[in-house]
Design a protein around this motif. Sequence first.
Motif, PDB file in Angstrom:
ATOM      1  N   GLY A  46       6.770  17.623  -1.407  1.00 30.27           N
ATOM      2  CA  GLY A  46       7.748  16.543  -1.342  1.00 30.27           C
ATOM      3  C   GLY A  46       7.691  15.638  -2.556  1.00 30.27           C
ATOM      4  N   ILE A  47       8.452  14.567  -2.507  1.00 28.77           N
ATOM      5  CA  ILE A  47       8.531  13.611  -3.613  1.00 28.77           C
ATOM      6  C   ILE A  47       7.703  12.381  -3.261  1.00 28.77           C
ATOM      7  CG2 ILE A  47      10.062  12.153  -4.986  1.00 28.77           C
ATOM      8  CD1 ILE A  47      12.266  14.206  -4.457  1.00 28.77           C
ATOM      9  N   ARG A  48       6.727  12.090  -4.104  1.00 29.17           N
ATOM     10  CA  ARG A  48       5.880  10.927  -3.877  1.00 29.17           C
ATOM     11  C   ARG A  48       6.619   9.641  -4.222  1.00 29.17           C
ATOM     12  NH1 ARG A  48       1.045  13.560  -7.505  1.00 29.17           N
ATOM     13  NH2 ARG A  48       0.221  15.034  -5.945  1.00 29.17           N
ATOM     14  N   THR A  49       6.280   8.574  -3.536  1.00 31.75           N
ATOM     15  CA  THR A  49       6.838   7.263  -3.861  1.00 31.75           C
ATOM     16  C   THR A  49       5.723   6.365  -4.370  1.00 31.75           C
ATOM     17  OG1 THR A  49       8.587   7.436  -2.198  1.00 31.75           O
ATOM     18  CG2 THR A  49       8.044   5.234  -2.987  1.00 31.75           C
ATOM     19  N   ARG A  50       5.861   5.929  -5.603  1.00 32.15           N
ATOM     20  CA  ARG A  50       4.891   5.004  -6.180  1.00 32.15           C
ATOM     21  C   ARG A  50       5.291   3.586  -5.788  1.00 32.15           C
ATOM     22  NH1 ARG A  50       4.061   7.525 -12.320  1.00 32.15           N
ATOM     23  NH2 ARG A  50       2.993   9.437 -11.644  1.00 32.15           N
ATOM     24  N   ARG A  51       4.342   2.872  -5.209  1.00 33.68           N
ATOM     25  CA  ARG A  51       4.612   1.544  -4.670  1.00 33.68           C
ATOM     26  C   ARG A  51       3.803   0.474  -5.400  1.00 33.68           C
ATOM     27  NH1 ARG A  51       2.242   2.664   0.763  1.00 33.68           N
ATOM     28  NH2 ARG A  51       2.429   0.399   1.001  1.00 33.68           N
ATOM     29  N   ALA A  52       4.244  -0.768  -5.297  1.00 29.88           N
ATOM     30  CA  ALA A  52       3.503  -1.884  -5.871  1.00 29.88           C
ATOM     31  C   ALA A  52       2.153  -2.005  -5.188  1.00 29.88           C
ATOM     32  CB  ALA A  52       4.286  -3.187  -5.703  1.00 29.88           C
ATOM     33  N   PHE A  53       1.093  -2.243  -5.961  1.00 31.35           N
ATOM     34  CA  PHE A  53      -0.245  -2.379  -5.392  1.00 31.35           C
ATOM     35  C   PHE A  53      -0.262  -3.471  -4.333  1.00 31.35           C
ATOM     36  CE2 PHE A  53      -4.660  -3.496  -5.017  1.00 31.35           C
ATOM     37  CZ  PHE A  53      -5.337  -2.295  -5.201  1.00 31.35           C
ATOM     38  N   SER A  54       0.495  -4.535  -4.557  1.00 29.57           N
ATOM     39  CA  SER A  54       0.510  -5.655  -3.609  1.00 29.57           C
ATOM     40  C   SER A  54       1.084  -5.266  -2.255  1.00 29.57           C
ATOM     41  CB  SER A  54       1.314  -6.822  -4.193  1.00 29.57           C
ATOM     42  OG  SER A  54       2.642  -6.406  -4.491  1.00 29.57           O
ATOM     43  N   SER A  55       1.830  -4.166  -2.196  1.00 25.20           N
ATOM     44  CA  SER A  55       2.435  -3.749  -0.928  1.00 25.20           C
ATOM     45  C   SER A  55       1.535  -2.805  -0.128  1.00 25.20           C
ATOM     46  CB  SER A  55       3.780  -3.057  -1.189  1.00 25.20           C
ATOM     47  OG  SER A  55       3.584  -1.746  -1.706  1.00 25.20           O
ATOM     48  N   LEU A  56       0.405  -2.381  -0.702  1.00 22.54           N
ATOM     49  CA  LEU A  56      -0.486  -1.463   0.007  1.00 22.54           C
ATOM     50  C   LEU A  56      -1.155  -2.164   1.190  1.00 22.54           C
ATOM     51  CD1 LEU A  56      -2.363   0.393  -2.903  1.00 22.54           C
ATOM     52  CD2 LEU A  56      -0.181   0.993  -1.815  1.00 22.54           C
ATOM     53  N   SER A  57      -1.406  -1.410   2.233  1.00 18.56           N
ATOM     54  CA  SER A  57      -2.144  -1.939   3.372  1.00 18.56           C
ATOM     55  C   SER A  57      -3.620  -2.077   2.995  1.00 18.56           C
ATOM     56  CB  SER A  57      -2.002  -1.004   4.570  1.00 18.56           C
ATOM     57  OG  SER A  57      -2.669   0.232   4.309  1.00 18.56           O
ATOM     58  N   ALA A  58      -4.386  -2.776   3.842  1.00 15.66           N
ATOM     59  CA  ALA A  58      -5.821  -2.913   3.593  1.00 15.66           C
ATOM     60  C   ALA A  58      -6.492  -1.544   3.558  1.00 15.66           C
ATOM     61  CB  ALA A  58      -6.449  -3.795   4.670  1.00 15.66           C
ATOM     62  N   THR A  59      -6.037  -0.654   4.418  1.00 18.08           N
ATOM     63  CA  THR A  59      -6.598   0.703   4.451  1.00 18.08           C
ATOM     64  C   THR A  59      -6.310   1.444   3.156  1.00 18.08           C
ATOM     65  OG1 THR A  59      -6.379   0.829   6.863  1.00 18.08           O
ATOM     66  CG2 THR A  59      -6.540   2.922   5.665  1.00 18.08           C
ATOM     67  N   GLU A  60      -5.094   1.290   2.639  1.00 14.41           N
ATOM     68  CA  GLU A  60      -4.717   1.972   1.403  1.00 14.41           C
ATOM     69  C   GLU A  60      -5.454   1.397   0.200  1.00 14.41           C
ATOM     70  OE1 GLU A  60      -0.139   3.409   2.241  1.00 14.41           O
ATOM     71  OE2 GLU A  60      -0.539   1.262   1.995  1.00 14.41           O
ATOM     72  N   LYS A  61      -5.642   0.086   0.178  1.00 19.77           N
ATOM     73  CA  LYS A  61      -6.376  -0.524  -0.937  1.00 19.77           C
ATOM     74  C   LYS A  61      -7.831  -0.039  -0.954  1.00 19.77           C
ATOM     75  CE  LYS A  61      -3.531  -4.691  -1.233  1.00 19.77           C
ATOM     76  NZ  LYS A  61      -3.451  -6.151  -0.967  1.00 19.77           N
ATOM     77  N   LYS A  62      -8.421   0.053   0.233  1.00 22.57           N
ATOM     78  CA  LYS A  62      -9.792   0.558   0.298  1.00 22.57           C
ATOM     79  C   LYS A  62      -9.844   2.022  -0.109  1.00 22.57           C
ATOM     80  CE  LYS A  62     -13.960   0.657   3.150  1.00 22.57           C
ATOM     81  NZ  LYS A  62     -14.380   1.979   2.634  1.00 22.57           N
ATOM     82  N   ALA A  63      -8.822   2.794   0.291  1.00 18.59           N
ATOM     83  CA  ALA A  63      -8.776   4.208  -0.102  1.00 18.59           C
ATOM     84  C   ALA A  63      -8.678   4.341  -1.615  1.00 18.59           C
ATOM     85  CB  ALA A  63      -7.592   4.900   0.572  1.00 18.59           C
ATOM     86  N   PHE A  64      -7.939   3.428  -2.259  1.00 22.48           N
ATOM     87  CA  PHE A  64      -7.812   3.441  -3.716  1.00 22.48           C
ATOM     88  C   PHE A  64      -9.171   3.203  -4.372  1.00 22.48           C
ATOM     89  CE2 PHE A  64      -7.267   1.349  -7.817  1.00 22.48           C
ATOM     90  CZ  PHE A  64      -6.365   2.178  -8.455  1.00 22.48           C
ATOM     91  N   SER A 137      -3.050 -13.249 -10.329  1.00 26.97           N
ATOM     92  CA  SER A 137      -2.310 -12.333  -9.467  1.00 26.97           C
ATOM     93  C   SER A 137      -3.070 -12.065  -8.172  1.00 26.97           C
ATOM     94  CB  SER A 137      -2.072 -11.006 -10.197  1.00 26.97           C
ATOM     95  OG  SER A 137      -1.546 -10.038  -9.313  1.00 26.97           O
ATOM     96  N   SER A 138      -2.329 -11.892  -7.106  1.00 27.59           N
ATOM     97  CA  SER A 138      -2.935 -11.652  -5.786  1.00 27.59           C
ATOM     98  C   SER A 138      -3.644 -10.311  -5.695  1.00 27.59           C
ATOM     99  CB  SER A 138      -1.850 -11.727  -4.706  1.00 27.59           C
ATOM    100  OG  SER A 138      -0.894 -10.688  -4.901  1.00 27.59           O
ATOM    101  N   ILE A 139      -3.421  -9.422  -6.672  1.00 27.91           N
ATOM    102  CA  ILE A 139      -4.067  -8.102  -6.589  1.00 27.91           C
ATOM    103  C   ILE A 139      -5.516  -8.151  -7.084  1.00 27.91           C
ATOM    104  CG2 ILE A 139      -1.847  -6.948  -6.885  1.00 27.91           C
ATOM    105  CD1 ILE A 139      -2.698  -6.148  -9.693  1.00 27.91           C
ATOM    106  N   PHE A 140      -5.902  -9.234  -7.761  1.00 26.92           N
ATOM    107  CA  PHE A 140      -7.255  -9.322  -8.308  1.00 26.92           C
ATOM    108  C   PHE A 140      -8.182 -10.038  -7.325  1.00 26.92           C
ATOM    109  CE2 PHE A 140      -4.777  -8.776 -12.271  1.00 26.92           C
ATOM    110  CZ  PHE A 140      -5.331  -7.569 -12.651  1.00 26.92           C
ATOM    111  N   THR A 141      -8.602  -9.281  -6.326  1.00 31.32           N
ATOM    112  CA  THR A 141      -9.518  -9.782  -5.308  1.00 31.32           C
ATOM    113  C   THR A 141     -10.580  -8.716  -5.058  1.00 31.32           C
ATOM    114  OG1 THR A 141      -8.314  -8.818  -3.437  1.00 31.32           O
ATOM    115  CG2 THR A 141      -7.595 -11.001  -4.195  1.00 31.32           C
ATOM    116  N   THR A 142     -11.591  -9.064  -4.278  1.00 30.06           N
ATOM    117  CA  THR A 142     -12.648  -8.097  -3.980  1.00 30.06           C
ATOM    118  C   THR A 142     -12.184  -7.004  -3.029  1.00 30.06           C
ATOM    119  OG1 THR A 142     -13.446  -9.577  -2.230  1.00 30.06           O
ATOM    120  CG2 THR A 142     -14.515  -9.739  -4.394  1.00 30.06           C
TER     121      THR A 142
END
Length: 527
Positions: A46-64, A137-142
């Motif tokens: 399928g076709i992947r959708t690249r999303r803004a890091f700020s829109s990722l869920s907590a689970t997705e951020k941890k997976a990253f 930026s809100s993306i720069f957190t622990t």
Amino acid sequence: MARAAPLLLLLLALAHLANAQRASTSTRATAAPAPTAVPAAACPNGIRTRRAFSSLSATEKKAFSDAIMSMKRSGQLDQFTRKHRTGMRYHMTTQFLPMHRALLVEFEDALIKASNNVLTGLPYWNELADSRAPTRSSIFTTSGLGEMKAGPLSAPFAGLTDDTGRIVTRNPWVAPNNGAFEWLPQSQVMAEAMRRFRTFGEMSNTIENSPHNSWHGIVGGHMGDPNISPADPTFWAHHCYIDLLWATWQGLSPANFVNLDTAAGELKVEASAGTVLYESRYTNRDMLYYRSRLCYTYDSVPNNVGPGERAQRALRALREGEAASNSTSTATASASATVTKTATATSAVFPTPLSVNATAPFNGTAPAAAPANQTNVTALAAANSTTTTTITAQDYQLAAVAPMPEVLITKLMPMIPREVAIAKMRAAEAALNAVRDDLNREIAVKANDNPAYVATLPTIQDLTAESAAFVAAAVKDDYSESAIPAVQALSTSAGAPSSSKVSSAAGVAAGSAVAVAAAAIVVALLA
């Protein structure tokens, strides 16, 4: 009466032809056709959708973050750093964007696999939304990309090393203006510049310098050294956004989509040639067809309400702010709209929606620590004073791109002579400032009648949504000139047409209308 019939028919035909011509040159504001299907053979997953890091869920951020650390342990992250280093000679050339697009696709494949498919695409840093205060930026957190502070990376990347064993660090540049940077183009300025770029080379040369190089310099540390910058996970989110800018420009017109034109003296980017660093895997035409061959697209920016709604919110907030100001300070009413403002009125007089990059739902109050955003610094200082100040169109104009310090330019472009690097950056800054000057003249004319006019100007977020819809609906791939085996098979089965096509429903309808009108004219003349 009978003799008048041919003339009447001729006039009707001419009117029909005029309508057809208007339809063919109109914007894509009408309902878009259904997305074009991509054969499963080309994109089996399928076709992947690249999303803004700020829109990722907590689970997705941890997976990253977990995937990054896993790739480090396996040696993959170091391999990507070394591969990028071998491509240093293509920085500051027109091969820059195709090379990085291919690198991102390879990295994205590895990242998704390392995340056990929790991630569905490489996330991007929505940079121009953070351009006035990027280090906050809100993306720069622990729980995100780590804290933005000088020294070794914090959690979730604490202890991360580069391919030479050195601890990965950041050293953010200290902004002169309470955290607000002025080396970066504001979103409306970048959006208007994108509309004006006529060739791939012109677009590439500008965005590689600003905003690309500017962001590397702002983050600093490993990001400030192109030889080791991929060791910082921020690199991948940053470059994903730079690729988004190219993809956005491609989708602004059929001509842009396949445009690889460069100026005399620049490296040519031939569509049929192998993409540098990936010559046996991809051609440059493969890089153009990112949706149908590389199997990814970009989302519409989260919470982007569009210029119309932004303007309504901004105007409403401005009026509420003026009322609040008049009730809490000593007001001097005059024809020049002179008012006295106090610090308590600042967030109301200069509300967040007046920021061209504001995308979050408006709640009527700017954050207490927010910088001036898109309002000019002089206006903010006046708002914080207790003196009488006149509000004019100047207070809502777009900021210029300030010169990036030469010491950073030299460090970020070691592959070319110092004077050439500085000249290239200054040319990009001048080009963006010329666009800014044009927009400010427009704002000066319009803002006296509509103080919220600046919020109506299109942003990169607006263009991204428009572009993605166009590419999905109107781009038809003939799968020619590819190095990808699955795509080559599709080209062979389709009979290998001579060229790819980019069309639109409006253009097809207009073409049919023109043909009908032309036929009617002939009949009228012969009658």
